[in-house]
Design an enzyme around this catalytic site. Sequence first.
Site, mmCIF file in Angstrom:
data_model
loop_
_atom_site.group_PDB
_atom_site.id
_atom_site.type_symbol
_atom_site.label_atom_id
_atom_site.label_comp_id
_atom_site.label_asym_id
_atom_site.label_seq_id
_atom_site.Cartn_x
_atom_site.Cartn_y
_atom_site.Cartn_z
ATOM 1 N N LYS A 1 3.751 -5.025 -3.577
ATOM 2 C CA LYS A 1 3.158 -4.107 -4.361
ATOM 3 C C LYS A 1 4.272 -3.634 -5.817
ATOM 4 O O LYS A 1 4.288 -2.610 -6.059
ATOM 5 C CB LYS A 1 2.969 -2.763 -3.816
ATOM 6 N N GLY B 1 -7.535 0.631 -3.523
ATOM 7 C CA GLY B 1 -6.010 0.765 -3.336
ATOM 8 C C GLY B 1 -5.394 1.805 -4.101
ATOM 9 O O GLY B 1 -4.343 1.964 -4.161
ATOM 10 N N ASP B 2 -6.188 2.775 -4.435
ATOM 11 C CA ASP B 2 -6.005 3.883 -5.433
ATOM 12 C C ASP B 2 -5.249 4.974 -4.583
ATOM 13 O O ASP B 2 -5.627 4.899 -3.611
ATOM 14 C CB ASP B 2 -6.862 4.169 -6.427
ATOM 15 N N ARG C 1 -5.312 5.123 -13.449
ATOM 16 C CA ARG C 1 -4.418 4.235 -12.712
ATOM 17 C C ARG C 1 -3.028 4.279 -13.007
ATOM 18 O O ARG C 1 -2.828 4.011 -14.113
ATOM 19 C CB ARG C 1 -4.861 2.727 -12.632
ATOM 20 N N LYS D 1 8.069 -3.250 -12.185
ATOM 21 C CA LYS D 1 6.949 -1.988 -12.302
ATOM 22 C C LYS D 1 6.444 -2.352 -10.960
ATOM 23 O O LYS D 1 6.288 -3.512 -10.281
ATOM 24 C CB LYS D 1 6.081 -2.494 -13.478
ATOM 25 N N ASP E 1 -15.962 -2.466 -3.607
ATOM 26 C CA ASP E 1 -14.563 -1.920 -3.973
ATOM 27 C C ASP E 1 -14.788 -1.444 -5.425
ATOM 28 O O ASP E 1 -16.093 -0.950 -5.842
ATOM 29 C CB ASP E 1 -13.838 -3.287 -4.277
ATOM 30 N N SER F 1 0.433 -8.264 -2.619
ATOM 31 C CA SER F 1 -0.319 -6.971 -2.017
ATOM 32 C C SER F 1 0.615 -6.414 -1.154
ATOM 33 O O SER F 1 0.383 -5.246 -0.610
ATOM 34 C CB SER F 1 -1.668 -7.368 -1.278
#
Length: 859
Positions: free
Chosen positions: A627, A758-759, A677, A645, A489, A624
């Site tokens: 999100k 997950g970016d 990010r 957010k 990761d 997750s």
Amino acid sequence: EREREGVEMRRRSSSRRGSTSRRGSGQDEDVKEAGVEDYSMLDAEGTSMLAEVDREVRPSRPGTGVQDLSGARVPSETEASARRRGGRARRGGNEPEVRKVWINPDEDHARENRRFPTNYISTTKYSPWNLLPKFLFEQFTLFSNAYFLAVGCLYAVDKITPVFTGGRYSTLWTLTVVIVVAFVKDVWEDLNRLRSDRAVNRHATRRLAQDGDEHVQDTTWARVHVGDILRIEKDEAVPADMVILACSSDDGVAYIETKQLDGESNLKVKVSIPDVSDHFDNIQGALETRGYIDCEAPNELMYRFNGSITILQGEEEVVLPLSYENFLLRGCTLRNTEYVLGVVVNTGRETKLMMNIKPAPRKRSTVEKKTSYYYFVPFTMQIVFCSILAVLSRSECRRLPIRDAWYFAQPDENCAFLPSFLRFFTYFLTFSSMIPIALNIFIEIARVFHTIQVSSDGDMIDESTGTKSEARTSNLTTELGQVSYVFSDKTGTLTANRMVFKKCSVGGVVYGWDLDDAATSSKVLPVEKLSSKLHDQNRSGNLEDVIGEEFFKVLSICHAVVPEPGPDGQSVIYQSSSPDEVALATFAKAQGFEFASRSNKEIFVQRDGHEEAYEILGVIDFDSTRKRMSVIVRGPDAKVKVYTKGADSVILSRLAPGQSLNKAKDDIGAFAVEGLRTLALAYRQVDDAWFDQWSKRYAEARGSLTDREREVEVVADEIERALTFVGVTAIEDKLQDGVPDTLRSLRQAGIAIWILTGDKQETAINIGLSSGTFDEDMDIVIINEHDVPGTSAQIDRALGRWTALAVETEGLKKYGLVIDGATLHFALAPELETKFINLTRMAKSVVGCRLSPKQSLKS
């Protein structure tokens, strides 16, 4: 008033019915997948609930998530009688078992508690009575050991052996040495486990008990039983799974550290239920209060707990729900809290920690497995040769010229069936050297040298901590040279997991913080230009100022950060399971919006020299799937607002219509290209009447007994719509030292690199280039489709392109692949899986972006 009214109503209802149906609460958080999401809010541990709407719902706590409040229930009379007989009852169908734990029980109920295992634990592989049988079974299930045992025994039979000197026993002696060495090694490793177990079992703790004038007794972890009320002091570890009854803080908040469980040093928040704490706020009250806990049976789900606690008051029963936020895991450590009182619900091997520890397996390396497999080839040849020779010997023995050979047996004796049959084994021993016993010895010697080299390698050391590499088992050192793929990761593995706020976009303007002069330009303004206007008492109050103010309120309110006193006792250090949140709260503090503290019902923000209190009406936590995270508060102006957010793709789709987002989308793309990010922020103001109606629907959804998760998500989704966009944040997470050189070295060694994150796609590609996963001369293919046919076409084009390039460059060209989570789902469809695997085998580097934790695990 509503709280007290609700309690009285339940008491009266309980008296009329004789028992109150309880509503349990629970949470099923995703196990953290470090770094696979766009932001590490996934790591946030709190389990908050919406502020209570009626007394069926326990008071909310900041920093916690959406809760399930009906996971447990009061058992039926049949179930209760079953538990009285055996201590457990099954809820019926495929539902899990229910456990009842009595608090300060009478003699009969105490016997029920004692039926559960003690808190003694053992992680050893062997016991005194199974040591030899288990060890010998494991050793002689290995083909090589079984083969040489058979050969050694055959050499000892006079009618079979071709050797009559002392050397006939050499195979048995050599095998004995190999077995003894393996025995000593296994026993030594198991003795180390035993020493560790004894140290843990002898740890001291304190138990509440009625014993003359002594109400707090010293005991050991091994002597803890289900139903015991323990007092855990600051900086002490929790000896068993417990439900919090009371703690030293006035607001019922306790802080724990789970470093021993998941490696995280950030503090997690746990709370005690106020109506329960009232009965256990002193030692005498804790010893006199009677009741019981109904909860799920022991299971290995570390981040879930469902149950309820019933307080007995004469003929009345007060039933209150329990959730994961009221639950302490064995092995966690109490921090920043003087003490906690808790009742033990799971002990020993039934604690969640121990249920996740599997028995120590026999670790066999690939070399060992393949060696055993390859033994079958010469073994088969040996059987064939010996069979042929035995048959020929039987058929030809009478024609041999042995009349004058006195040293041969007589033909009638030599050609009988039994001697001919035994001659097969004589030939077998003659050819036994086809499988060398020395091979096992040389492999063991090589393992020992590998272990010494790994442990003494001066280049394999963490210079910051002085930690050296350590080979804990010699059986697996040979695996290091056989690695073909490395899956990693991003956050905390490639990067240092030290987040630094860099930029933000508010009102279409990009602001930077702590940037050098070269980075600051007309396009990137110092953020002080934004914050200084908000502290101006004579500001105009236009839309730009409102958006800026709400931007900083989201940063200072919408989080699960825990303030902790600094070393000097004056400063405050922020702690959170999400380093992103710490970076955002720190940035907001530097700009004059300081998150000061939080209680059970309020968040306090320091601004312009005075403190503002925000009443917490609810917290819908990040996971997750969602999100996003939302906090519902009532501010000093008495208005109800929702601060949210989350991922930009999620937040932007939930905004009210009529907002111009072109500039914001451009800024998000620019931030992603820089490898930052991104996080989108928004808010919504709701009127009291609508919020009251929504609260009732939300409480009903949480109390649903069927399909509760879906109903809760549907109702929670209602309040997170029609949002007003306020800005985007950009955080930098730098690469760890040496990452690019390491990944390039791995690729030169022929190892394929997979980075799963997950970016956003742009961020993932930037990280791939900067980390050395991709080279600039590498042919990189990006697959980004929305259906199976499109994905299939992209894979076919990539295969065709790379095949042609391989011919043109004679195989010297290297290839890279970028694929997002949605496309990966289609690529792994049965009809495309084979083609996709062939494509990835051609790639030297693969970057998966926008992946969910489950996709990362499956990959």
